[in-house]
Design a protein around this motif. Structure first.
Motif, short mmCIF file in Angstrom:
data_model
loop_
_atom_site.label_atom_id
_atom_site.label_comp_id
_atom_site.label_asym_id
_atom_site.label_seq_id
_atom_site.Cartn_x
_atom_site.Cartn_y
_atom_site.Cartn_z
N VAL A 1 7.26 11.08 -2.71
CA VAL A 1 7.63 10.78 -4.09
C VAL A 1 7.17 11.91 -5.00
O VAL A 1 7.90 12.41 -5.86
CB VAL A 1 7.02 9.44 -4.54
CG1 VAL A 1 7.20 9.25 -6.04
CG2 VAL A 1 7.62 8.30 -3.76
N MET A 2 5.94 12.37 -4.77
CA MET A 2 5.40 13.44 -5.61
C MET A 2 6.25 14.71 -5.47
O MET A 2 6.53 15.39 -6.46
CB MET A 2 3.95 13.72 -5.22
CG MET A 2 3.00 12.67 -5.76
SD MET A 2 1.41 12.80 -4.95
CE MET A 2 0.58 13.87 -6.08
N ARG B 1 -0.14 8.02 3.53
CA ARG B 1 0.35 8.35 2.20
C ARG B 1 1.61 9.22 2.22
O ARG B 1 1.93 9.88 1.25
CB ARG B 1 -0.76 9.04 1.43
CG ARG B 1 -1.87 8.08 1.04
CD ARG B 1 -3.15 8.80 0.71
NE ARG B 1 -3.00 9.65 -0.46
CZ ARG B 1 -3.85 10.61 -0.77
NH1 ARG B 1 -4.87 10.86 0.01
NH2 ARG B 1 -3.66 11.34 -1.85
N HIS C 1 0.82 -1.20 0.00
CA HIS C 1 0.00 0.00 0.00
C HIS C 1 0.86 1.25 0.00
O HIS C 1 2.05 1.17 0.22
CB HIS C 1 -0.97 0.01 1.18
CG HIS C 1 -0.33 -0.21 2.51
ND1 HIS C 1 -0.99 -0.61 3.61
CD2 HIS C 1 0.95 -0.12 2.88
CE1 HIS C 1 -0.15 -0.74 4.61
NE2 HIS C 1 1.04 -0.46 4.19
N ARG D 1 4.65 8.44 2.10
CA ARG D 1 5.63 8.05 1.11
C ARG D 1 5.25 8.53 -0.28
O ARG D 1 6.04 9.08 -1.02
CB ARG D 1 5.75 6.54 1.12
CG ARG D 1 7.11 6.12 0.71
CD ARG D 1 7.32 4.71 1.11
NE ARG D 1 8.36 4.15 0.27
CZ ARG D 1 8.64 2.88 0.20
NH1 ARG D 1 7.93 2.03 0.92
NH2 ARG D 1 9.59 2.46 -0.57
N GLU D 2 3.95 8.35 -0.56
CA GLU D 2 3.42 8.79 -1.85
C GLU D 2 3.64 10.29 -2.02
O GLU D 2 4.10 10.76 -3.06
CB GLU D 2 1.93 8.45 -1.85
CG GLU D 2 1.17 8.91 -3.05
CD GLU D 2 -0.33 8.75 -2.79
OE1 GLU D 2 -0.70 7.81 -2.05
OE2 GLU D 2 -1.11 9.56 -3.30
N PHE D 3 3.35 11.04 -0.96
CA PHE D 3 3.52 12.49 -1.01
C PHE D 3 4.99 12.82 -1.27
O PHE D 3 5.32 13.70 -2.06
CB PHE D 3 3.07 13.14 0.30
CG PHE D 3 1.58 13.10 0.49
CD1 PHE D 3 0.73 13.06 -0.61
CD2 PHE D 3 1.03 13.14 1.76
CE1 PHE D 3 -0.64 13.02 -0.43
CE2 PHE D 3 -0.33 13.10 1.94
CZ PHE D 3 -1.17 13.05 0.85
N ARG E 1 -9.46 5.40 -5.04
CA ARG E 1 -8.51 4.34 -4.75
C ARG E 1 -8.92 3.64 -3.47
O ARG E 1 -8.61 2.48 -3.25
CB ARG E 1 -7.12 4.93 -4.58
CG ARG E 1 -6.36 5.05 -5.90
CD ARG E 1 -5.16 5.92 -5.76
NE ARG E 1 -4.36 5.59 -4.59
CZ ARG E 1 -3.44 6.41 -4.07
NH1 ARG E 1 -3.23 7.59 -4.61
NH2 ARG E 1 -2.76 6.05 -3.02
N ASN F 1 -7.83 9.82 -6.68
CA ASN F 1 -7.30 9.40 -5.38
C ASN F 1 -8.40 8.90 -4.45
O ASN F 1 -8.25 7.93 -3.72
CB ASN F 1 -6.57 10.55 -4.70
CG ASN F 1 -5.15 10.67 -5.19
OD1 ASN F 1 -4.62 9.72 -5.77
ND2 ASN F 1 -4.53 11.82 -5.00
#
Lengths: 410, 406
Positions: free
Chosen positions: B294-295, B288, A410, B290-292, B12, B9
């Motif tokens: 990366v962005m 999120r 995830h 990690r996702e942030f 998801r 988003n």
């Protein structure tokens, strides 16, 4: 072992657990305060009505309440009074001579129930003598004294010592009346009662009416818990052999059936309030548990892979929320109990709403009341909701094969 | 671009979005229903109670409110009331003469209020004739008696009732009337000491010489209440002009109390939902990181990221509002036409408290707007901390999947 694991899991994410606990504590404290306030208000209304208006028991001639004719007096009241005086559970008894009539001053008139009472006995049954805001209670001195309510005095522009004329029809249907002097001004919590009642000595009233006897015997019991009907029934049973079938013995709930139905009604409304909060809280818990479970899909997959039966994983998830629910419920109950304790000491002041409350017969200083069973009910409901809310997230995990669960990202 | 990214988003995590939105929807639905019901009940009660008892505005003798005395009267003539009727916001004016008298039947008596009213106008205003349960509506020389009073005095239609009391300036008022009809009011107690006479008969009985106790003024709507009261006050400086809140302070305060109670409940409900919302948004952010990161590493500014999260949350909020309204509005619209009628104990209790056991709802744009504003405000408050976390996100740590801040 599982319990320990569940408890530790909870504290791996203190922020989330903290928010959940805060939700429960906030909701619980609010609900209990609201319920306590409502119950306190209803209880106050009933207590006041019993103290001032109905007493615990009343003896009257059958049919008098519907059609209070002057000559419907109680049949042979002496043995009833004697029996009441002997009864250990009876605190005080007041025989009354009642008639509907009018009170007039030079300025205005008003229709009232004229209560002819024995000053000493009445003061023991109702708190009227101690709630005079001016002047004195009736006694044996002077000619034709009257105690009127403060509201009536304002409308008729009366002061202590003012003269009023009281008129009514006597038992032959002729209009009769006499001048009375204002001895005192009373005020009860109920504006309706104040508007329509005044007190004179029963001797004076009987002389005017040309009739002896009493219309009503009001009984105050020693035990004042109105929810308990045991004492009421005991006293009532002991009166039956000395009273005749022509008289009626009614408890407060029969005199004002409204009061009794308010009690049952308040239980229903408390239940609805609780239900609404629990639903809102449940949705929040489901959501958060769902996240917490999905976030840990890999971990659960691992647990299953190393041999934990699915059933135990399921129980683990349930245990986590149940523990959370119990902790939240316990914290909430303790906190609200403390709050209630403080409020029970200080009271809630509603002076701004005095007139609106007086119309219901409620005091302006209210003390919230929460029964032990209500705390228990709230606690159980919250804990149960937490558990039920976990069922859906837990099921989502069990659907997965350990391999898939472990490879989840995830 | 940002919009479509935010929208994607959301989906998801379909379940989470829907659950959060439905918690909001539930809060919105419950609070809208409660408030609509409350305000609807108040409006109907004010109108009902006012029509039968005090009216919405009264012109009285300055002393009358205190004394309710037969000596404090005002002219009941047409020229007196003409200036009031000429106002555009006044739809009607109704004279009433109110006085106390001793009512006597064969065996008992009771002090009552005698209400002198013009029969036709009164019926038009308060629908009194529809409340007659036995006999006929007011006819000259006859008296219309409240059910409770009739029972108390043992009277039925056709019997005679004597009225005895004090008239204007110390005259004796005495009269004998045939009971023409019996009226029943929803509120018990209301009819236990009340009788109606045609206003001419009442004026004759109390010897008031054409004078009355009060003119009831009906404004065109509840919103015209205060301007009309002010204007009338200027038109009749000699008299007293009172609105219903002054005439019936009990009712006005009961409404305030009930409203405060309802608002407290809603406040609590929003609080509970707010905590849930906060937790969801918080988790959404933390999960999120990690996702942030990366962005951001690929060139997105922090400001844009904050905008993205806000847009996502606003979408959830909007979704919740749409869902809530979709259920609430048809329900309220239905109930405005078909009010809930209580029965049993609850109805008895409402009656005893002087309220009609009907629970009409009102559909008000203001109420809906208020509740939507509250939901949005709640959302913004819940966003504050998650956004702080994003602003303070430590890029390198977050990329590694470790702790972000502090």
């Amino acid at each position: 072992m599982l319990i320990k694991l569940a408890w530790r899991n909870l504290w791996r994410n203190p922020l989330r657990t903290g928010i959940l606990l805060a939700t429960m504590v906030f909701g619980l404290t609010g609900v209990i305060t609201l319920m306590g306030f409502l119950t306190g208000m209803y209880a106050n209304m009933i207590d006041n009505a019993i103290a001032w208006q109905t007493s615990h028991l009343q003896v009257q001639r059958a049919g008098y309440r519907d059609n209070p004719e002057l000559d419907r007096i109680i049949v042979s009241p002496t043995p009833i009074l004697a029996a009441l005086e002997r009864h250990p559970r009876v605190a005080a008894v007041s025989p009354r001579f009642l008639t509907q009539g009018m009170v007039a001053s030079a300025r205005s008139t008003r229709g009232v129930l004229i209560r002819g009472v024995d000053p000493v006995a009445e003061a023991l049954v109702t708190p009227v003598a101690s709630h005079l805001i001016e002047g004195q209670w009736l006694d044996e001195h002077g000619r034709n004294p009257v105690v009127v309510s403060h509201r009536t005095a304002e409308r008729l522009k009366l002061r202590l010592g003012s003269k009023v004329v009281i008129t009514f029809s006597d038992h032959s249907g002729e209009v009769t009346g006499a001048a009375f002097r204002v001895r005192g001004l009373f005020q009860t919590p109920s504006s309706q009662f104040d508007d329509s009642n005044l007190y004179v000595r029963h001797g004076d009233l009987q002389a005017l009416a040309g009739l002896e006897g009493v219309h009503e015997i009001a009984v105050r019991l020693t035990e004042s818990n109105f929810r308990d009907s045991q004492d009421l029934d005991a006293v009532r049973r002991s009166l039956e052999p000395v009273s005749t079938a022509e008289n009626r013995i009614d408890a407060w709930g029969e005199i004002q059936p409204m009061l009794a139905s308010i009690l049952s009604q308040s239980g229903v409304s408390n239940g609805i309030i609780l239900g609404v909060y629990v639903t809102a809280m449940g949705l929040g818990i489901i959501n958060i548990m769902l996240m917490s479970v999905f976030e840990r899909t890999r971990e659960f997959g691992m647990l299953m892979a190393i041999g934990m039966p699915k059933g135990q994983v399921f129980v683990l998830i349930l245990l986590e929320t149940t523990l959370l629910g119990c902790a939240g419920g316990l914290l909430g109950v303790v906190l609200s109990a403390l709050l209630m304790k403080v409020l029970a000491h200080t009271g809630i002041n509603l002076q701004m709403m005095a007139e609106g409350l007086a119309a219901f017969g409620v005091d302006t200083l209210l003390y919230p009341r929460v029964e032990l069973t209500e705390y228990l009910m709230v606690f159980v409901t919250v804990a149960a909701t937490a558990m039920i809310a976990a069922l859906y997230p837990a099921r989502q995990i069990l659907r997965k094969q350990p391999v898939d669960a472990m490879s989840e990202k995830h | 671009m940002l919009l479509s990214l935010a929208w994607r988003n959301l989906w998801r995590q379909k379940r989470r979005t829907l659950l959060t939105a439905s918690a909001l929807a539930l809060a919105l639905l419950l609070s809208l229903l409660t408030r609509s019901l409350q305000e609807g009940t108040y409006d109907s009660n004010i109108d009902n109670a006012a029509r039968l008892s005090t009216g919405l505005i009264q012109i009285q003798h300055p002393e009358f409110r205190q004394s309710h005395s037969i000596d404090h009267l005002i002219p009941g003539s047409a020229p007196f009331i003409a200036p009031a009727l000429s106002l555009t916001q006044v739809s009607m004016a109704l004279p009433r003469l109110e006085a106390c008298a001793l009512a006597a039947g064969e065996h008992s008596s009771k002090g009552i209020v005698v209400m002198g009213v013009p029969p036709e106008q009164e019926n038009h205003y308060s629908g009194l004739a529809a409340r007659v349960i036995e006999g006929d509506y007011l006819k000259p020389g006859q008296i219309l008696v409240g059910e409770g009073l009739a029972r108390h005095l043992g009277l039925s239609v056709g019997d005679e009732m004597a009225l005895y009391g004090q008239g204007y300036r110390g005259q004796t008022a005495a009269g004998l009337y045939a009971v023409g009809g019996i009226v029943r009011f929803a509120m018990p107690g209301f009819d236990s000491a009340l009788a109606y006479l045609p206003i001419e008969s009442a004026q004759h009985l109390f010897g008031t010489d054409g004078q009355i106790s009060s003119w009831l003024i009906q404004p065109t709507g509840l919103e015209a209440l205060s301007p009309v009261t002010t204007t009338l006050g200027e038109l009749y400086p000699e008299q007293r002009v009172l609105d219903w809140e002054t005439l019936a302070p009990e009712m006005s305060q009961q409404i305030q109390m009930d409203r405060a109670g309802g608002q407290f409940m809603i406040f609590l409900l929003y609080g509970v939902v707010g905590f849930g919302l906060f937790a969801t948004l918080m988790m959404m952010t933390l999960e999120r990181r990690r996702e942030f990161a990366v962005m951001m590493a690929t060139g997105m500014t922090r400001l844009k990221l904050v905008k993205l999260v806000m847009t996502e949350s606003l979408f959830i909020g909007a979704l919740g509002i749409v869902m809530g309204l979709a259920v609430a509005l048809p329900l309220i619209a239905w109930f405005t036409r078909h009010p809930i009628r209580l029965s049993g104990d609850a109805a008895r209790m409402m009656l005893e408290l002087g309220w009609e056991p009907v629970m009409p709802m009102v559909l008000s744009v203001q109420l809906v707007a208020d509740q939507i504003a509250i939901v949005m405000a709640l959302l913004l408050i819940c966003l504050v901390y998650p956004i702080i976390r994003i602003v303070r996100l430590k890029l390198v740590n977050a990329l590694k999947g470790g702790d972000d801040a502090d």
